[in-house]
Design a protein around this motif. Structure first.
Motif, PDB file in Angstrom:
ATOM      1  N   HIS A  66       0.868  -1.180   0.000  1.00  0.00           N
ATOM      2  CA  HIS A  66       0.000   0.000   0.000  1.00  0.00           C
ATOM      3  C   HIS A  66       0.902   1.226   0.000  1.00  0.00           C
ATOM      4  O   HIS A  66       1.792   1.350   0.841  1.00  0.00           O
ATOM      5  CB  HIS A  66      -0.880  -0.005   1.257  1.00  0.00           C
ATOM      6  CG  HIS A  66      -1.732   1.214   1.412  1.00  0.00           C
ATOM      7  ND1 HIS A  66      -2.029   1.764   2.637  1.00  0.00           N
ATOM      8  CD2 HIS A  66      -2.354   1.987   0.500  1.00  0.00           C
ATOM      9  CE1 HIS A  66      -2.802   2.822   2.470  1.00  0.00           C
ATOM     10  NE2 HIS A  66      -3.013   2.978   1.185  1.00  0.00           N
ATOM     11  N   TRP A  68       0.829   5.613  -0.217  1.00  0.00           N
ATOM     12  CA  TRP A  68      -0.114   6.708  -0.010  1.00  0.00           C
ATOM     13  C   TRP A  68       0.620   8.032   0.175  1.00  0.00           C
ATOM     14  O   TRP A  68       1.831   8.075   0.416  1.00  0.00           O
ATOM     15  CB  TRP A  68      -0.998   6.449   1.212  1.00  0.00           C
ATOM     16  CG  TRP A  68      -0.278   6.477   2.526  1.00  0.00           C
ATOM     17  CD1 TRP A  68      -0.062   7.559   3.330  1.00  0.00           C
ATOM     18  CD2 TRP A  68       0.352   5.364   3.185  1.00  0.00           C
ATOM     19  NE1 TRP A  68       0.645   7.191   4.450  1.00  0.00           N
ATOM     20  CE2 TRP A  68       0.909   5.862   4.391  1.00  0.00           C
ATOM     21  CE3 TRP A  68       0.482   4.012   2.882  1.00  0.00           C
ATOM     22  CZ2 TRP A  68       1.598   5.036   5.280  1.00  0.00           C
ATOM     23  CZ3 TRP A  68       1.169   3.188   3.769  1.00  0.00           C
ATOM     24  CH2 TRP A  68       1.716   3.698   4.955  1.00  0.00           C
ATOM     25  N   CYS A  69      -0.136   9.137   0.070  1.00  0.00           N
ATOM     26  CA  CYS A  69       0.387  10.471   0.361  1.00  0.00           C
ATOM     27  C   CYS A  69      -0.787  11.417   0.578  1.00  0.00           C
ATOM     28  O   CYS A  69      -1.933  11.100   0.255  1.00  0.00           O
ATOM     29  CB  CYS A  69       1.269  10.992  -0.781  1.00  0.00           C
ATOM     30  SG  CYS A  69       0.344  11.387  -2.295  1.00  0.00           S
ATOM     31  N   TYR A  93       0.896   4.854 -10.787  1.00  0.00           N
ATOM     32  CA  TYR A  93       0.547   6.222 -10.410  1.00  0.00           C
ATOM     33  C   TYR A  93      -0.473   6.282  -9.274  1.00  0.00           C
ATOM     34  O   TYR A  93      -1.537   5.666  -9.344  1.00  0.00           O
ATOM     35  CB  TYR A  93      -0.006   6.976 -11.616  1.00  0.00           C
ATOM     36  CG  TYR A  93       1.032   7.241 -12.677  1.00  0.00           C
ATOM     37  CD1 TYR A  93       1.892   8.327 -12.573  1.00  0.00           C
ATOM     38  CD2 TYR A  93       1.160   6.393 -13.774  1.00  0.00           C
ATOM     39  CE1 TYR A  93       2.858   8.569 -13.539  1.00  0.00           C
ATOM     40  CE2 TYR A  93       2.121   6.624 -14.747  1.00  0.00           C
ATOM     41  CZ  TYR A  93       2.969   7.714 -14.622  1.00  0.00           C
ATOM     42  OH  TYR A  93       3.923   7.946 -15.577  1.00  0.00           O
ATOM     43  N   LEU A  94      -0.130   7.044  -8.231  1.00  0.00           N
ATOM     44  CA  LEU A  94      -1.113   7.442  -7.230  1.00  0.00           C
ATOM     45  C   LEU A  94      -1.887   8.644  -7.758  1.00  0.00           C
ATOM     46  O   LEU A  94      -3.097   8.759  -7.563  1.00  0.00           O
ATOM     47  CB  LEU A  94      -0.440   7.816  -5.911  1.00  0.00           C
ATOM     48  CG  LEU A  94       0.143   6.696  -5.051  1.00  0.00           C
ATOM     49  CD1 LEU A  94       1.435   6.137  -5.645  1.00  0.00           C
ATOM     50  CD2 LEU A  94       0.410   7.191  -3.630  1.00  0.00           C
ATOM     51  N   ALA A 107      -4.258  10.424  -1.596  1.00  0.00           N
ATOM     52  CA  ALA A 107      -4.125   9.545  -2.762  1.00  0.00           C
ATOM     53  C   ALA A 107      -3.434   8.274  -2.306  1.00  0.00           C
ATOM     54  O   ALA A 107      -2.510   8.323  -1.480  1.00  0.00           O
ATOM     55  CB  ALA A 107      -3.315  10.224  -3.863  1.00  0.00           C
ATOM     56  N   ASP A 108      -3.883   7.129  -2.814  1.00  0.00           N
ATOM     57  CA  ASP A 108      -3.217   5.889  -2.444  1.00  0.00           C
ATOM     58  C   ASP A 108      -3.308   4.869  -3.562  1.00  0.00           C
ATOM     59  O   ASP A 108      -4.013   5.060  -4.559  1.00  0.00           O
ATOM     60  CB  ASP A 108      -3.747   5.333  -1.124  1.00  0.00           C
ATOM     61  CG  ASP A 108      -5.176   4.829  -1.214  1.00  0.00           C
ATOM     62  OD1 ASP A 108      -5.859   5.141  -2.205  1.00  0.00           O
ATOM     63  OD2 ASP A 108      -5.615   4.130  -0.288  1.00  0.00           O
ATOM     64  N   LEU A 109      -2.569   3.788  -3.387  1.00  0.00           N
ATOM     65  CA  LEU A 109      -2.434   2.765  -4.416  1.00  0.00           C
ATOM     66  C   LEU A 109      -2.133   1.437  -3.743  1.00  0.00           C
ATOM     67  O   LEU A 109      -1.327   1.373  -2.814  1.00  0.00           O
ATOM     68  CB  LEU A 109      -1.278   3.138  -5.360  1.00  0.00           C
ATOM     69  CG  LEU A 109      -0.812   2.084  -6.362  1.00  0.00           C
ATOM     70  CD1 LEU A 109      -1.840   1.938  -7.477  1.00  0.00           C
ATOM     71  CD2 LEU A 109       0.545   2.464  -6.946  1.00  0.00           C
ATOM     72  N   CYS A 136       3.638  10.736   3.667  1.00  0.00           N
ATOM     73  CA  CYS A 136       3.735   9.741   2.600  1.00  0.00           C
ATOM     74  C   CYS A 136       4.055   8.374   3.201  1.00  0.00           C
ATOM     75  O   CYS A 136       4.500   8.273   4.349  1.00  0.00           O
ATOM     76  CB  CYS A 136       4.833  10.136   1.617  1.00  0.00           C
ATOM     77  SG  CYS A 136       4.636  11.796   0.927  1.00  0.00           S
ATOM     78  N   ARG A 177      -9.727  -1.984  -1.084  1.00  0.00           N
ATOM     79  CA  ARG A 177      -9.790  -0.578  -0.708  1.00  0.00           C
ATOM     80  C   ARG A 177     -11.122  -0.317  -0.010  1.00  0.00           C
ATOM     81  O   ARG A 177     -12.178  -0.735  -0.472  1.00  0.00           O
ATOM     82  CB  ARG A 177      -9.678   0.302  -1.953  1.00  0.00           C
ATOM     83  CG  ARG A 177      -9.393   1.759  -1.636  1.00  0.00           C
ATOM     84  CD  ARG A 177      -9.381   2.560  -2.919  1.00  0.00           C
ATOM     85  NE  ARG A 177      -8.494   1.975  -3.904  1.00  0.00           N
ATOM     86  CZ  ARG A 177      -7.199   2.214  -3.974  1.00  0.00           C
ATOM     87  NH1 ARG A 177      -6.641   3.024  -3.112  1.00  0.00           N
ATOM     88  NH2 ARG A 177      -6.453   1.659  -4.905  1.00  0.00           N
TER      89      ARG A 177
END
Length: 290
Positions: A66, A68-69, A93-94, A107-109, A136, A177
């Motif tokens: 995971h 994130w930022c 890409y986030l 934003a996360d991925l 982050c 998610r």
């Protein structure tokens, strides 16, 4: 555990590689500092000088992560922010050339690593602008043995004093998610066909949560024993104050997500039978989420 060093820029730019004009100062989402990414044109007619930060991390190929930022636009409405996790040669890409607002946004991925080397990368560009980047992270989403043991311990409590014989089968886990807030320990009644979707929950911060499902096969220990109270027994096991799972800080909630019941070994002559029920229990937990 967050794999990034100095993820909130409270120690200046330690651990980060800087490109362009970047200042470790407020406004910050938490603490006193964030990375101020300031894309500028040094003089009229000059090419834009983007601003960015990056940090290398070690990944485990095949494992789920995971990333994130948090970010906010401070000036320059035409500016755009890109945040990515570079997995070997693959860019994930986030955010991709995203506009910002004057409110903090998340934003996360969730991704499965293909390489052992990764880079967390962020850049403000397109036009003169300033973005704040803060809090982050990159974290491995791997279930721990402690959580496994707690899951089994909770469900085995169902057999205590109720005469059921029980077997447990782990049937899988998957990243998911989570977006909608729910209280802990929600009971989800089975829907049509004996199953239902687990209601989504969240910490309210865009966390990524891992879903772990156990399938429990419960068999009556004596002939003609009814199993009318089994669902209540399961609920009590996963919701009680002494629950081994809910005592773990990473666990968010537990719910019954499936239920089927069959009659086994019927003997018409003796008018006896046994009942067997398959109960699916799903746990959600977070690992290193922001």
């Amino acid at each position: 555990m967050n794999a990034l060093v100095n993820p909130g820029f409270e120690s200046g730019l330690d651990g980060w590689t800087v490109d362009g004009l970047v200042l470790p100062q407020g406004p910050a989402r938490s603490g006193t500092a964030a990375a101020q990414l300031i894309a500028v044109r040094p003089y009229i007619g000059a090419p834009l000088a983007p601003a960015g930060v990056s940090q290398s991390v070690t990944l485990k190929p095949g494992e789920t992560y995971h990333a994130w930022c948090w970010y906010r636009l401070e000036s320059g409405s035409a500016g755009r922010l890109t945040v990515a996790l570079i997995d070997g040669t693959r860019w994930r890409y986030l955010l991709e050339r995203a506009p910002g607002t004057r409110d903090w946004q998340h934003a996360d991925l969730i991704f499965t690593a293909e390489s052992s080397s990764g880079v967390f990368w962020a850049q403000a560009a397109t036009e003169a602008c300033q973005f704040s980047l803060d809090d982050c992270g990159i974290a491995l989403m791997a279930i721990t043995q402690q959580i496994r043991d707690a899951l089994v311990s909770d469900l085995q409590q169902i057999t205590t004093g109720n005469g059921y014989s029980t077997t447990l089968v782990e049937v899988g886990r998957e990243p998911k998610r989570i977006t909608e807030a729910r209280a802990p320990a929600v009971y989800i009644a089975p829907g049509e066909g004996g199953t239902s979707e687990l209601e989504t929950i969240s910490s309210g911060m865009g966390s990524a949560v891992q879903r772990f499902t156990l399938q429990m096969i419960v068999r009556s220990a004596t002939p003609n024993q009814d199993m009318d109270n089994l669902l209540d027994d399961v609920r009590n096991a996963i919701e009680r104050s002494g629950s081994a799972v809910l005592a773990l800080s990473d666990v968010v909630t537990a719910a019954v997500t499936g239920w089927t019941e069959t009659v086994t070994e019927p003997d018409i002559a003796l008018d006896t039978y046994y009942r067997e029920a398959t109960v699916e229990v799903t746990y959600l937990y977070r690992r290193g989420s922001a």
